[in-house]
Design an enzyme around this catalytic site. Structure first.
Site, PDB file in Angstrom:
ATOM      1  N   GLU A  49       1.030  -1.375  -0.059  1.00 15.63           N
ATOM      2  CA  GLU A  49       0.147  -0.100  -0.038  1.00 15.63           C
ATOM      3  C   GLU A  49       0.834   1.402   0.192  1.00 15.63           C
ATOM      4  O   GLU A  49       2.155   1.290   0.267  1.00 15.63           O
ATOM      5  CB  GLU A  49      -1.138  -0.053   1.271  1.00 15.63           C
ATOM      6  CG  GLU A  49      -0.322   0.127   2.527  1.00 15.63           C
ATOM      7  CD  GLU A  49      -0.946   0.570   3.564  1.00 15.63           C
ATOM      8  OE1 GLU A  49      -1.524   1.854   3.446  1.00 15.63           O
ATOM      9  OE2 GLU A  49      -1.086   0.240   4.517  1.00 15.63           O
ATOM     10  N   LYS A 111      -5.285  10.790   0.928  1.00 15.51           N
ATOM     11  CA  LYS A 111      -5.308   9.230   1.653  1.00 15.51           C
ATOM     12  C   LYS A 111      -6.670   8.679   0.911  1.00 15.51           C
ATOM     13  O   LYS A 111      -7.888   9.381   0.995  1.00 15.51           O
ATOM     14  CB  LYS A 111      -5.702   9.460   3.188  1.00 15.51           C
ATOM     15  CG  LYS A 111      -5.928   8.301   3.662  1.00 15.51           C
ATOM     16  CD  LYS A 111      -6.121   8.392   5.399  1.00 15.51           C
ATOM     17  CE  LYS A 111      -6.537   7.393   5.930  1.00 15.51           C
ATOM     18  NZ  LYS A 111      -7.038   7.361   7.521  1.00 15.51           N
ATOM     19  N   VAL A 131      -5.644   0.349   2.837  1.00 16.58           N
ATOM     20  CA  VAL A 131      -5.853  -1.084   2.894  1.00 16.58           C
ATOM     21  C   VAL A 131      -6.897  -1.513   1.900  1.00 16.58           C
ATOM     22  O   VAL A 131      -6.800  -2.105   0.988  1.00 16.58           O
ATOM     23  CB  VAL A 131      -5.756  -1.674   4.265  1.00 16.58           C
ATOM     24  CG1 VAL A 131      -6.181  -3.386   3.917  1.00 16.58           C
ATOM     25  CG2 VAL A 131      -4.597  -1.727   4.958  1.00 16.58           C
ATOM     26  N   ASP A 163     -17.292   5.106  13.517  1.00 21.68           N
ATOM     27  CA  ASP A 163     -16.225   5.158  12.892  1.00 21.68           C
ATOM     28  C   ASP A 163     -15.273   3.643  12.798  1.00 21.68           C
ATOM     29  O   ASP A 163     -14.793   3.240  13.599  1.00 21.68           O
ATOM     30  CB  ASP A 163     -15.288   5.916  13.516  1.00 21.68           C
ATOM     31  CG  ASP A 163     -13.823   6.255  12.683  1.00 21.68           C
ATOM     32  OD1 ASP A 163     -13.652   5.767  11.429  1.00 21.68           O
ATOM     33  OD2 ASP A 163     -13.019   7.238  12.816  1.00 21.68           O
ATOM     34  N   SER A 165     -13.410   1.396  10.198  1.00 17.21           N
ATOM     35  CA  SER A 165     -12.529   1.513   8.786  1.00 17.21           C
ATOM     36  C   SER A 165     -13.148   0.658   7.571  1.00 17.21           C
ATOM     37  O   SER A 165     -13.705  -0.654   8.023  1.00 17.21           O
ATOM     38  CB  SER A 165     -11.076   0.863   9.306  1.00 17.21           C
ATOM     39  OG  SER A 165     -10.359   1.113   7.859  1.00 17.21           O
ATOM     40  N   SER A 166     -13.101   1.251   6.548  1.00 20.32           N
ATOM     41  CA  SER A 166     -13.573   0.592   5.310  1.00 20.32           C
ATOM     42  C   SER A 166     -12.597  -0.857   5.034  1.00 20.32           C
ATOM     43  O   SER A 166     -13.077  -1.671   4.378  1.00 20.32           O
ATOM     44  CB  SER A 166     -13.475   1.392   4.253  1.00 20.32           C
ATOM     45  OG  SER A 166     -12.388   1.888   3.876  1.00 20.32           O
ATOM     46  N   ASP A 167     -11.536  -0.786   5.659  1.00 22.61           N
ATOM     47  CA  ASP A 167     -10.690  -1.890   5.619  1.00 22.61           C
ATOM     48  C   ASP A 167     -11.343  -3.315   5.887  1.00 22.61           C
ATOM     49  O   ASP A 167     -11.204  -4.165   5.302  1.00 22.61           O
ATOM     50  CB  ASP A 167      -9.371  -1.613   6.399  1.00 22.61           C
ATOM     51  CG  ASP A 167      -8.494  -0.524   6.176  1.00 22.61           C
ATOM     52  OD1 ASP A 167      -8.782  -0.052   5.061  1.00 22.61           O
ATOM     53  OD2 ASP A 167      -7.294  -0.589   6.842  1.00 22.61           O
ATOM     54  N   LYS A 184      -3.459  -1.488  15.800  1.00 16.83           N
ATOM     55  CA  LYS A 184      -3.067  -0.831  17.003  1.00 16.83           C
ATOM     56  C   LYS A 184      -4.036  -0.495  18.025  1.00 16.83           C
ATOM     57  O   LYS A 184      -5.249  -0.709  17.840  1.00 16.83           O
ATOM     58  CB  LYS A 184      -2.766   0.810  16.533  1.00 16.83           C
ATOM     59  CG  LYS A 184      -1.600   0.834  15.634  1.00 16.83           C
ATOM     60  CD  LYS A 184      -0.982   2.062  15.862  1.00 16.83           C
ATOM     61  CE  LYS A 184       0.420   2.388  14.851  1.00 16.83           C
ATOM     62  NZ  LYS A 184       0.120   2.442  13.549  1.00 16.83           N
TER      63      LYS A 184
END
Ligand code: PSU
Ligand code: MN
Length: 330
Positions: A49, A111, A131, A163, A165-167, A184
């Site tokens: 990435e 981003k 990602v 919230d 992540s779209s990952d 993390k």
């Protein structure tokens, strides 16, 4: 398989805009010659990435790390394919000049998660793929393995802010195996694991039973499965593929033991950075880059060197898995 990849892309063009197909010969993605040849010969290829370069680390360490990571992939027998959008063109495999351009531009580059791809392309912009976006492009051209540092997850208080992540959603719908050091502790790790289960994602910890937490080897949460070798990972990917499950796989590799010690120091910096983010009302896609940069400042670079070490380790493991997978497929 380049011809396969290219014909799929041509089909995709028709599908996307049947009334006005892109002129013949003009591709909607650019695959470097090296990557295209490797795919057509069934050689191992590892996707990488670019948000980690633009937003994850400062210049010049980001450029040095990007080059070293590509080199580690090569030393372990695979071809690296760093993915980014340059001047509106999604590029699969970057030249050194392109890598450096991205590294210097840093946060000036957008981003780019899945939701941003079309806008960056339509406006001819520069986008560093996260990602989710990198998985999308890797899958489009037939790259089964992708190496990163850490993936996104459910943010703390995600149950009220939503919230997430779209990952995680991408892992649920795109058949690419992602090698990362887990997520993390800036994130809500148990909710991240729950959400991955909801999305039907196979999560496997590498040579450990616990899900790792990026800077630390253990998150305190058990991983749903365990894999112990590149061959085992390759068999897992192949089984998922043969069954046409169409979901991604998350292979979580703990940070190398030499860097464990710094984990606790970094953890207290993470707590401070999280508090600052709340106070300054930093939310949404700005939150992760803010936290990464702030933790790096607070630890005087300790977090950056641990970050670099784990990305390199992931590159080694990812390339070994890619080699095993291509042997299995021969
Ligand atoms: N986590 C890290 N380092 C990173 C990222 C996440 O430890 O660089 C980047 C990745 O590109 C990841 C993205 O896909 O942040 C997730 O952002 P968000 O939380 O806005 O979905
Ligand atoms: Mn988000």
């Amino acid at each position: 398989m380049a011809s396969w990849a290219l014909s799929r892309i041509t089909n995709l063009q028709k599908h996307l805009n049947p009334a006005n197909p892109t002129p013949k010969g003009e591709r909607i993605v650019k695959i470097s010659q090296e990557v295209s040849e490797a795919l057509s010969l069934g050689k191992p290829v590892v996707a990488l990435e670019s948000t980690i370069i633009s937003h994850g680390m400062p210049y010049p360490q980001n450029f040095e790390t990007a080059k070293e990571v590509e080199e580690i992939v090569r030393q372990n027998g695979a071809i690296p394919a760093t993915i980014a959008i340059l001047d509106g063109v999604p590029c699969i495999g970057l030249s050194l000049e392109e890598l450096e351009r991205l590294a210097i531009l840093g946060r000036k580059v957008r981003k780019t998660a899945r939701r941003d791809i079309a806008h960056v392309v339509a406006t001819g912009g520069n986008g560093a793929t996260t990602v989710s976006a990198t998985m999308f492009f890797a899958s489009m051209v037939g790259i089964p393995i992708f190496v990163t540092g850490g993936t996104g997850g459910v943010h703390r208080h995600g149950e009220s802010t939503m919230d997430i992540s779209s990952d995680l959603v991408e892992l649920g719908r795109t058949p690419v195996a992602v090698v990362s050091a887990g997520v993390k502790s800036i994130l809500d790790i148990p909710r991240t694991l729950e959400y991955l289960e909801t999305q039907g994602v196979c999560v496997a910890a590498y040579q450990t039973s616990q899900f790792p937490a990026f800077f630390t080897e253990k998150s305190g949460y058990k991983a749903p499965c365990r894999v112990d070798s590149p061959e085992e990972c390759a068999r897992l990917i192949e089984a998922s593929n043969n069954l046409t499950l169409r979901t991604g796989i998350l292979i979580a590799v703990p940070i190398p033991s030499k860097h464990f010690a710094s984990g606790n120091i970094i953890e207290s910096a993470i707590q401070k950075a999280l508090k600052e983010a709340r106070e300054q009302n930093i939310t949404g896609s700005d939150e992760t880059p803010f936290l990464l940069a702030r933790v790096n400042e607070l630890t005087g670079g300790t977090s950056l060197s641990a970050n670099i070490a784990l990305v390199k380790n992931n590159a080694r493991v990812g390339a070994q898995i890619a080699v095993s997978l291509s042997q299995l497929r021969q």
